[in-house]
Write a protein that holds these residues in place. Structure first.
Motif, PDB file in Angstrom:
ATOM      1  N   GLU A   1     -10.372   4.445   0.129  1.00  0.00           N
ATOM      2  CA  GLU A   1      -9.785   4.307  -1.067  1.00  0.00           C
ATOM      3  C   GLU A   1      -8.260   4.198  -0.948  1.00  0.00           C
ATOM      4  O   GLU A   1      -7.620   4.896  -0.193  1.00  0.00           O
ATOM      5  CB  GLU A   1      -9.602   5.758  -1.682  1.00  0.00           C
ATOM      6  CG  GLU A   1     -11.455   5.869  -2.234  1.00  0.00           C
ATOM      7  CD  GLU A   1     -11.540   7.334  -3.103  1.00  0.00           C
ATOM      8  OE1 GLU A   1     -10.614   8.182  -3.258  1.00  0.00           O
ATOM      9  OE2 GLU A   1     -12.754   7.698  -3.498  1.00  0.00           O
ATOM     10  N   ILE A   2      -7.918   3.026  -1.605  1.00  0.00           N
ATOM     11  CA  ILE A   2      -6.249   2.666  -1.311  1.00  0.00           C
ATOM     12  C   ILE A   2      -5.688   2.519  -2.773  1.00  0.00           C
ATOM     13  O   ILE A   2      -6.214   2.304  -3.658  1.00  0.00           O
ATOM     14  CB  ILE A   2      -6.464   1.170  -0.741  1.00  0.00           C
ATOM     15  CG1 ILE A   2      -7.299   1.042   0.524  1.00  0.00           C
ATOM     16  CG2 ILE A   2      -4.995   0.600  -0.632  1.00  0.00           C
ATOM     17  CD1 ILE A   2      -8.741   0.717   0.529  1.00  0.00           C
ATOM     18  N   GLU A   3      -4.614   3.128  -2.557  1.00  0.00           N
ATOM     19  CA  GLU A   3      -3.583   3.286  -3.881  1.00  0.00           C
ATOM     20  C   GLU A   3      -2.201   2.216  -3.491  1.00  0.00           C
ATOM     21  O   GLU A   3      -1.781   2.330  -2.401  1.00  0.00           O
ATOM     22  CB  GLU A   3      -3.197   4.560  -4.052  1.00  0.00           C
ATOM     23  CG  GLU A   3      -2.410   4.849  -5.222  1.00  0.00           C
ATOM     24  CD  GLU A   3      -1.655   6.224  -5.761  1.00  0.00           C
ATOM     25  OE1 GLU A   3      -0.631   6.302  -5.907  1.00  0.00           O
ATOM     26  OE2 GLU A   3      -2.551   6.866  -5.248  1.00  0.00           O
ATOM     27  N   TYR A   4      -2.159   1.182  -4.320  1.00  0.00           N
ATOM     28  CA  TYR A   4      -0.875   0.276  -4.029  1.00  0.00           C
ATOM     29  C   TYR A   4       0.165   0.956  -4.758  1.00  0.00           C
ATOM     30  O   TYR A   4       0.180   2.138  -5.386  1.00  0.00           O
ATOM     31  CB  TYR A   4      -1.208  -0.804  -5.054  1.00  0.00           C
ATOM     32  CG  TYR A   4      -2.363  -1.771  -4.329  1.00  0.00           C
ATOM     33  CD1 TYR A   4      -2.536  -1.850  -3.300  1.00  0.00           C
ATOM     34  CD2 TYR A   4      -3.221  -2.275  -5.662  1.00  0.00           C
ATOM     35  CE1 TYR A   4      -3.578  -3.018  -2.752  1.00  0.00           C
ATOM     36  CE2 TYR A   4      -4.290  -2.964  -5.236  1.00  0.00           C
ATOM     37  CZ  TYR A   4      -4.593  -3.225  -3.754  1.00  0.00           C
ATOM     38  OH  TYR A   4      -5.503  -4.281  -3.283  1.00  0.00           O
ATOM     39  N   THR A   5       1.273   0.489  -4.504  1.00  0.00           N
ATOM     40  CA  THR A   5       2.722   1.036  -4.716  1.00  0.00           C
ATOM     41  C   THR A   5       2.971   1.315  -6.012  1.00  0.00           C
ATOM     42  O   THR A   5       3.690   1.789  -6.829  1.00  0.00           O
ATOM     43  CB  THR A   5       3.850   0.360  -4.121  1.00  0.00           C
ATOM     44  OG1 THR A   5       3.604  -1.237  -4.224  1.00  0.00           O
ATOM     45  CG2 THR A   5       3.864   0.487  -2.440  1.00  0.00           C
TER      46      THR A   5
ATOM     47  N   GLY B   1       0.736   2.145  -8.399  1.00  0.00           N
ATOM     48  CA  GLY B   1      -0.237   3.155  -8.895  1.00  0.00           C
ATOM     49  C   GLY B   1      -1.622   2.640  -9.024  1.00  0.00           C
ATOM     50  O   GLY B   1      -2.554   3.649  -9.259  1.00  0.00           O
ATOM     51  N   THR B   2      -1.960   1.391  -9.034  1.00  0.00           N
ATOM     52  CA  THR B   2      -3.324   0.929  -9.090  1.00  0.00           C
ATOM     53  C   THR B   2      -4.222   1.342  -7.589  1.00  0.00           C
ATOM     54  O   THR B   2      -3.575   1.445  -6.669  1.00  0.00           O
ATOM     55  CB  THR B   2      -3.473  -0.525  -9.458  1.00  0.00           C
ATOM     56  OG1 THR B   2      -3.015  -1.329  -8.408  1.00  0.00           O
ATOM     57  CG2 THR B   2      -2.880  -0.899 -11.026  1.00  0.00           C
TER      58      THR B   2
ATOM     59  N   ILE C   1       0.967  -1.210   0.089  1.00  0.00           N
ATOM     60  CA  ILE C   1      -0.075  -0.170  -0.135  1.00  0.00           C
ATOM     61  C   ILE C   1       0.914   1.384   0.138  1.00  0.00           C
ATOM     62  O   ILE C   1       2.039   1.292   0.787  1.00  0.00           O
ATOM     63  CB  ILE C   1      -0.902   0.067   1.302  1.00  0.00           C
ATOM     64  CG1 ILE C   1      -1.901  -1.301   1.041  1.00  0.00           C
ATOM     65  CG2 ILE C   1      -1.700   1.409   1.316  1.00  0.00           C
ATOM     66  CD1 ILE C   1      -2.321  -1.743   2.700  1.00  0.00           C
ATOM     67  N   ALA C   2       0.596   2.367  -0.956  1.00  0.00           N
ATOM     68  CA  ALA C   2       1.143   3.378  -0.713  1.00  0.00           C
ATOM     69  C   ALA C   2       0.663   4.372  -0.174  1.00  0.00           C
ATOM     70  O   ALA C   2       1.135   5.166   0.708  1.00  0.00           O
ATOM     71  CB  ALA C   2       1.412   4.027  -2.408  1.00  0.00           C
ATOM     72  N   LYS C   3      -0.620   4.614  -0.400  1.00  0.00           N
ATOM     73  CA  LYS C   3      -1.648   5.526   0.704  1.00  0.00           C
ATOM     74  C   LYS C   3      -2.898   4.850   0.433  1.00  0.00           C
ATOM     75  O   LYS C   3      -3.506   4.222  -0.343  1.00  0.00           O
ATOM     76  CB  LYS C   3      -1.391   6.869   0.047  1.00  0.00           C
ATOM     77  CG  LYS C   3      -2.276   7.085  -1.091  1.00  0.00           C
ATOM     78  CD  LYS C   3      -2.057   8.635  -1.441  1.00  0.00           C
ATOM     79  CE  LYS C   3      -3.069   9.068  -2.632  1.00  0.00           C
ATOM     80  NZ  LYS C   3      -3.111  10.455  -2.753  1.00  0.00           N
TER      81      LYS C   3
END
Length: 891
Positions: free
Chosen positions: A237-241, A243-244, A148-150
């Motif tokens: 809302e989850i952004e993966y490392t 970018g998806t 997870i990025a953010k």
């Protein structure tokens, strides 16, 4: 100089900004050089931090813009997008043409469009809600398939909610979201949940409370009403490392079950049964019991969704017991030594099913038990033990005002016998917004210091997502205190965002005919029989005067623009409803002092007070119209102002006795301050005011509205000596009376500690403004033409008071004024002026030659210009910097 605090919408690095054109601002840290100022600025904005670091603003570049403005500079770039984090910095040019560059800051946009929401509102199924013995829980499990990025959570839970992820509460915020008219506006909260999630299985849980959305009654209640049953809207809302992104949204696929909160009323208290807690309900892998079922998709509330912009409520202070007594067998009373608003946290240990009952109160009965006569009865908190070791609990969905808590069902640990529930510890937790403190006041006088403390305990106790009148009996947002005490509050706390919400709450409450109710949100609608409690100009005036205060105190002119039509409609309503421009309805000088219980105005005709306020509104609104370029309106409302003055003086001024109305302090002071009194009569009126106060032993009989104008009439006309003598008094009515009779917060009535009523009101806290603006001497106003704050430091220095120190944090930076009288007749006066500001400073001295600065004659000191002699003082003009003056001769 250096750029220091950087804000967007008055907040540092805000999440969830839903203003399409947000406003920027920054303050400065002073260097060693005096008279530093900004001559130009350039704002650079990009969605990529590296772009900003390279000096490229591909979203907005203001270009080098001449001027000193550093507050409320409105964004003027490409359209901003939902969810996006934008980075920004500012370049500032100083008086020498050197450029200073700020660090990089950021803000993040909220969900700007309805289409941004894929979540659905959910609630308990209707049948379950009817039979529910407890407030509902909601849960949902989901898988995350990559690092997870953010991650963000966008949540609205009505009336209040607690968001949980993977077994833990997401934030330390409480009582969210803020209270509103839910038919017009529903606030949602935005959280950074990046650190709460992990690759693999996750679970989200939501607890719901009733809040003001669903007031059930069942115990004490000010009113009973509902906008609907509790419901929530949750979007993760989850952004993966890589970018998806993935979205987890509330829907009918979520599960709901009854929770451990078995009662929650915003007035009557809260109950929690620890035996109903299902361990792991908010974690992945939880094995649901039969009580869980699919959530129902619910109808959305009528109000539009809006991101919450005010500072979050938190537990900001804690109190240990000052004393614990046992006034009756098995009944223990905890005294926290301070009246405040919030709740208690207790730790207990005992048999399964035993119950601890907590009854909060501000006062005690003669026998020493809790007295809820003035705070609403019954109000209580009940905790049922699970019997599993030490149990720690505090409420979630309501709060109250109290000093004492009566404990039944648990015995202090040292006295507990086998089989009894033991009270291991108890703590008072005070709740108010996590807002910046912007001021401090200290003096060598106990009464002044203690009065300052009492006022601020009451302000903090009544500052939630609205400014309440009291934290127990009503919890309603009565409006008059916002404009009457607001300038004093601003000296101490950054309430710009909360003032803005007040304006929005008023807009939601305003009637189609333009009338502004006395409370906003307007949860209690008074009948026509009690029109005075719903329609009073001195209360509705907050709509106009708060907009003016936002401009003059914070430099925020956008609110004036956004609410211009509503304010104009209110003035037109008053004019149309008046009798030849005399306003003969309303509350007038509420809670003034006369024989009998306080309440309705007794000393001053209601029409006098309300019409004077109407005149004030026309005056201020005409100035706003002028500032906003509405020339025709400016002229029209100046003409209205003149006609109101003529009607007011014809009705209330006796040209033979030179008295207004009854000649009360309020009747005399308001015309003096607001400009209704003609110049030839002002001296006589001031003398009347002073004489009345002196004959009453240096007390005023003015109330909620009039007291501010009594103080201003004296202070603005050079008679702060009278106010100072008033602060010396300890008999009724006075602040000193409250202090010597044991008050720990400002009370509702002048003699509150002995007469009863609420022990926690800030509506009489007008002295706070005087402590800063006149005793300390700091007066600041934003000047739109010059785009900077104009500062005057002009202290009142009473004989016998050794020292006063005041500080105030402006948007531009720190202002400080400290004076000290020496036994040899000299006076030390230290001041600090923020970068990008100039100040007029009044030093008591017959000439500039009798003043030194830093040990130097004024002519040798830098950044100082002696401009004139006036009223026994030398008036100096200073640029930014710190100054240490010594006046060798005091006139």
């Amino acid at each position: 100089m250096q750029v220091s605090k950087m804000v967007v919408e008055s907040t540092t690095c805000p999440l969830g900004v839903d203003v399409e054109r947000p406003a920027f601002g920054w303050s400065f840290t002073a260097g060693a050089v005096r008279s530093e100022r900004q001559t130009a600025y350039r704002i650079i904005v990009s969605a990529r931090e590296e772009q900003v670091l390279q000096g490229a603003g591909d979203v907005w570049d203001s270009g080098k813009t001449a001027g000193g403005n550093s507050v409320h500079i409105v964004y003027d770039g490409l359209p901003l997008q939902s969810r996006v984090r934008y980075f920004w910095r500012v370049q500032v040019w100083d008086q020498d043409g050197s450029m200073i560059e700020s660090p990089v800051s950021w803000w993040e946009m909220a969900l700007l469009k309805t289409s941004d929401w894929s979540a659905r509102w959910i609630s308990e199924p209707e049948a379950a809600a009817k039979d529910a013995a407890a407030l509902p829980l909601f849960r949902h499990e989901f898988m995350l398939h990559a690092p997870i990025a953010k991650a963000r959570a966008y949540v609205c839970g009505l009336g209040q909610f607690e968001l949980r992820l993977n077994g833990a509460k997401v934030s330390d915020h409480v009582l969210e979201p803020g209270w509103t008219n839910y038919n017009k506006t529903c606030l949602y909260c935005v959280y950074d949940i990046t650190d709460h999630l992990a690759q693999g299985a996750n679970a989200v849980g939501v607890m719901l409370g009733n809040g003001f959305y669903h007031v059930t009654g069942g115990r004490y209640k000010k009113f009973k009403g509902s906008f609907g049953s509790p419901r929530c809207l949750v979007q993760l809302e989850i952004e993966y490392t890589d970018g998806t992104t993935v979205t987890v949204a509330s829907s009918g696929e979520w599960r709901t079950g009854p929770g451990p909160v078995t009662f929650a009323c915003i007035y009557g208290g809260e109950d929690f049964d620890a035996n109903r807690v299902e361990a792991g309900w908010d974690e992945a892998g939880f094995a649901e019991s039969d009580s869980w079922q699919p959530a129902a998709e619910a109808a959305p509330p009528a109000g539009r969704l809006k991101a919450q912009a005010i500072a979050p409520l938190k537990v900001m202070k804690t109190f240990k017991p000052a004393a614990i007594t046992e006034p009756a067998p098995g009944v223990y009373v905890v005294d926290f030594g301070q009246n405040f608003s919030g709740w208690v946290e207790l730790a207990v240990k005992g048999p399964k099913g035993s119950q601890v009952k907590l009854s909060p109160s501000e006062l005690l009965k003669e026998e020493g038990t809790a007295n809820q006569k003035w705070t609403g009865s019954p109000t209580q908190f009940n905790y049922t033990l699970s019997g599993e070791g030490e149990e720690v609990w505090s409420p979630r969905f309501t709060y109250t005002g109290f000093r004492y808590v009566q404990v039944e069902g648990a015995v202090p640990e040292q006295y507990a016998a086998s089989g009894e529930a033991a009270l291991l510890r108890i703590e008072g937790q005070m709740i108010y917004p996590d807002m910046a403190e912007t001021g401090s006041f200290e003096s060598a006088d106990f009464l002044l210091n203690r009065t300052h403390e009492l006022i601020n305990w009451a302000v903090l106790s009544n500052t939630k997502s609205v400014f309440t009148d009291c934290p127990h009996r009503e919890k309603l947002a009565w409006l008059e205190q916002v404009h009457l005490v607001g300038p004093g509050i601003v000296y101490n706390y950054d309430v710009e965002a909360l003032f803005t919400k007040v304006m929005e709450d008023i807009r939601d409450a305003q009637l189609p005919n333009g009338m502004v109710p006395t409370t906003a949100p307007e949860y209690v609608v008074f009948s026509d029989e009690w029109r005075c409690f719903r329609d009073s100009v001195s209360w509705g005036a907050t709509y106009v005067l708060t907009a003016w205060n936002l401009y003059t105190l914070y430099g925020n002119s956008r609110v004036m623009t956004e609410h211009y039509d509503g304010m104009k409609a209110y003035l037109d309503y008053i004019a149309a409803s008046s009798e030849s421009l005399i306003v003969n309805w309303g509350l007038g000088d509420w809670y003034d002092v006369a024989e009998g219980d306080p309440g309705f105005a007794k000393n001053t005709p209601v029409g006098h007070t309300e019409t004077a306020m109407f005149y004030h509104l026309a005056d201020v609104f005409s100035q706003m119209a002028e500032l906003l370029g509405r020339k025709q309106d400016a002229l029209a409302y100046r003409e209205l102002q003149a006609r109101i003055k003529s009607a007011f003086n014809a009705q209330y001024f006796d040209t033979e006795t030179l008295r207004y109305a009854t000649g009360s302090e309020t009747a005399t002071a308001m015309p003096l301050v607001l400009g209704l009194a003609d110049e030839p009569h002002r001296e006589a009126l001031l003398s009347q005011l002073i004489e009345a106060i002196q004959q009453n032993g240096y007390h005023t009989k003015a109330g909620d509205v009039g007291h501010r104008y009594v103080l201003l009439a004296l202070a603005q006309n050079g008679r702060s000596d009278v106010i100072y003598e008033m602060t010396r008094q300890t008999d009724h009515p006075s602040y000193g009376y409250q202090i010597v009779n044991g008050a720990t917060t400002l009370t509702e009535a002048w003699d509150g500690p002995t007469v009863g009523k609420s022990q926690n009101h800030f509506m009489l806290g007008h002295l706070e403004e005087w402590l800063y603006a006149f005793l300390g001497g700091i007066r600041c106003r934003f000047d739109q033409a010059e785009e900077v704050y104009q500062i005057t430091i002009r202290p009142f220095i009473p004989a016998g008071l050794e020292t006063v120190k005041t500080e105030h944090q402006l948007s531009a930076g720190r202002v400080c004024a400290q004076w000290k009288q020496h036994p040899d007749g000299k006076m030390a006066y230290n001041v600090a002026i923020p970068v990008n500001c100039t100040a007029e400073v009044w030093i008591p001295a017959a000439s500039a030659g009798q003043i030194t600065e830093g040990g130097l004659a004024l002519a040798e000191a830098k950044g100082i210009e002696a401009v004139r002699q006036e009223e026994g003082s030398t008036v100096l003009r200073l640029g930014s910097g710190e100054y240490r003056f010594l006046s060798t001769v005091i006139q």
